[in-house]
Design an enzyme around this catalytic site. Structure first.
Site, PDB file in Angstrom:
ATOM      1  N   GLY A 148       0.818  -1.197   0.000  1.00 30.86           N
ATOM      2  CA  GLY A 148       0.000   0.000   0.000  1.00 30.86           C
ATOM      3  C   GLY A 148       0.860   1.259   0.000  1.00 30.86           C
ATOM      4  N   CYS A 149       0.215   2.393  -0.234  1.00 30.48           N
ATOM      5  CA  CYS A 149       0.954   3.654  -0.334  1.00 30.48           C
ATOM      6  C   CYS A 149       1.494   4.110   1.018  1.00 30.48           C
ATOM      7  CB  CYS A 149       0.083   4.725  -0.967  1.00 30.48           C
ATOM      8  SG  CYS A 149      -1.569   4.899  -0.246  1.00 30.48           S
ATOM      9  N   TYR A 150       0.657   4.154   2.036  1.00 30.90           N
ATOM     10  CA  TYR A 150       1.148   4.501   3.366  1.00 30.90           C
ATOM     11  C   TYR A 150       2.216   3.504   3.847  1.00 30.90           C
ATOM     12  CZ  TYR A 150      -2.474   8.076   4.347  1.00 30.90           C
ATOM     13  OH  TYR A 150      -3.269   9.195   4.352  1.00 30.90           O
ATOM     14  N   THR A 152       4.326   1.811   2.164  1.00 32.68           N
ATOM     15  CA  THR A 152       5.584   2.026   1.457  1.00 32.68           C
ATOM     16  C   THR A 152       6.362   3.178   2.077  1.00 32.68           C
ATOM     17  OG1 THR A 152       4.732   1.141  -0.638  1.00 32.68           O
ATOM     18  CG2 THR A 152       6.603   2.653  -0.767  1.00 32.68           C
ATOM     19  N   SER A 153       5.697   4.306   2.271  1.00 37.27           N
ATOM     20  CA  SER A 153       6.400   5.485   2.791  1.00 37.27           C
ATOM     21  C   SER A 153       6.873   5.265   4.226  1.00 37.27           C
ATOM     22  CB  SER A 153       5.498   6.724   2.711  1.00 37.27           C
ATOM     23  OG  SER A 153       4.314   6.558   3.471  1.00 37.27           O
TER      24      SER A 153
END
Length: 343
Positions: A148-150, A152-153
């Protein structure tokens, strides 16, 4: 030429995947499915792709998809887990951008997603597609669960600290903010311009679905369970994630700037900024890149790590293409050399 099939190409991750693959010199999209848009030309729905594709949406057909070299799922959760087993049995290689195979524990997945997992027996086959952690496993995988995007960061921001055992694993904090595209393309009152503009708000404070995915990945790195307080926010913009991460240092003797620079020195899509320089969402917009900056304020025992990505690129479709390149033995940056957009 690599034959690509895409299941569910009507959302933001789907069109971003198509944008990136349009200029990928080794890839050809030969099938794109949507039950709702079956028969409609792709460039009718997305005129930005005119001249790049001569395709229409079709109903999902396992035989046609299985004939592809790689099948991407750019679908909401609970779609892939019903089709992937049949595709794997037919010999297809699958990259799933949804959450269906990210969490290894089927019961934990069900608890957060509110329904039974349809193919729990497939979960052990899934490789978590964060290349900076699992490059070797991705290369030989038949099924990759794109992060997911969150997650990953947050994970890219904390991995060096946890891998070296430098922080308290039970008191990690992530305050992260995303643009509105992270909520998808569906019609919701909360996504209206008049609701999003000129505002900044937290959501999912009591528990967000990305939390177990993040804790699972961080625990793998730390070698022990971790506890993360994760608070996501909605930003009044379209793209981008800025994650501000807090961790209490248990060893203050290490040069953290040097640690991060060395840790990510060979990673093509992670950029550790010079000391005193902090990342912004605008400088990674449109690029498959994570930029990281860090500071230990006042020289105390808390390290602050800032991590930015484009949620639709490194946080989704760009990372999916990066995984495809690794799976097929291509240069990892093939089709992903876009420079961030400024202004």
């Amino acid at each position: 030429m690599i034959k690509i099939g895409i299941v569910g190409g009507t959302g933001y991750t789907g069109v971003e995947l198509l944008r990136l693959l349009a200029l990928h010199e080794d890839a050809e999209v030969v099938a794109i499915t949507s039950r709702a848009e079956s028969g409609r030309r792709l460039d009718d729905l997305y005129p930005n792709l005119r001249g790049y594709y001569d395709l229409a949406f079709t109903e999902p057909d396992v035989a046609r998809l299985a004939a592809c070299d790689v099948v991407f799922f750019a679908t909401p959760h609970n779609v892939a887990m019903n089709l992937v087993p049949e595709l794997l049995a037919a010999g297809a290689r699958v990259i799933d951008l949804s959450a269906d195979y990210r969490i290894r524990d089927a019961e934990l997945w069900s608890r957060w997603y509110g329904e039974p997992h349809a193919s729990p027996d497939v979960l052990p086959q899934a490789v978590y597609g964060l290349p900076e952690l699992n490059r070797e496993q991705i290369a030989s995988a038949s099924l990759v669960a794109c992060p997911g995007c969150y997650p990953t960061s947050v994970q890219l921001g904390l991995i060096p600290l946890l891998a070296r055992g430098l922080v308290d694993t039970q008191h990690l904090i992530a305050s992260a903010a995303s643009g509105a595209s992270g909520a998808g393309r569906q019609a919701k009152v909360d996504n209206l311009l008049s609701e999003v503009a000129d505002s900044f708000k937290a959501y999912g404070v009591s528990g967000h679905r990305h939390l177990p995915e993040i804790e699972q990945g961080l625990a793998d790195v730390a070698g022990c369970p971790v506890q993360l307080t994760f608070v996501p926010h909605l930003l009044p913009m379209i793209r981008g994630i800025h994650a501000t991460l807090f961790a209490r240092l248990v060893d203050m003797s290490v040069d953290l700037q040097a640690l991060y620079e060395e840790w990510y020195a060979e990673e093509p899509f992670v950029d550790v900024l010079p000391a005193g320089m902090f990342p912004q969402t605008r400088t990674v917009k449109g690029a498959n890149r994570c930029q990281i900056g860090l500071q230990v304020p006042q020289g105390r025992d808390t390290v602050v790590v800032m991590s930015t990505i484009d949620n639709l690129v490194k946080g989704a479709s760009g990372q999916a293409v990066q995984n495809m390149n690794i799976m097929l033995g291509l240069p990892e940056d093939r089709g992903l050399q876009q420079v961030g957009l400024l202004p």
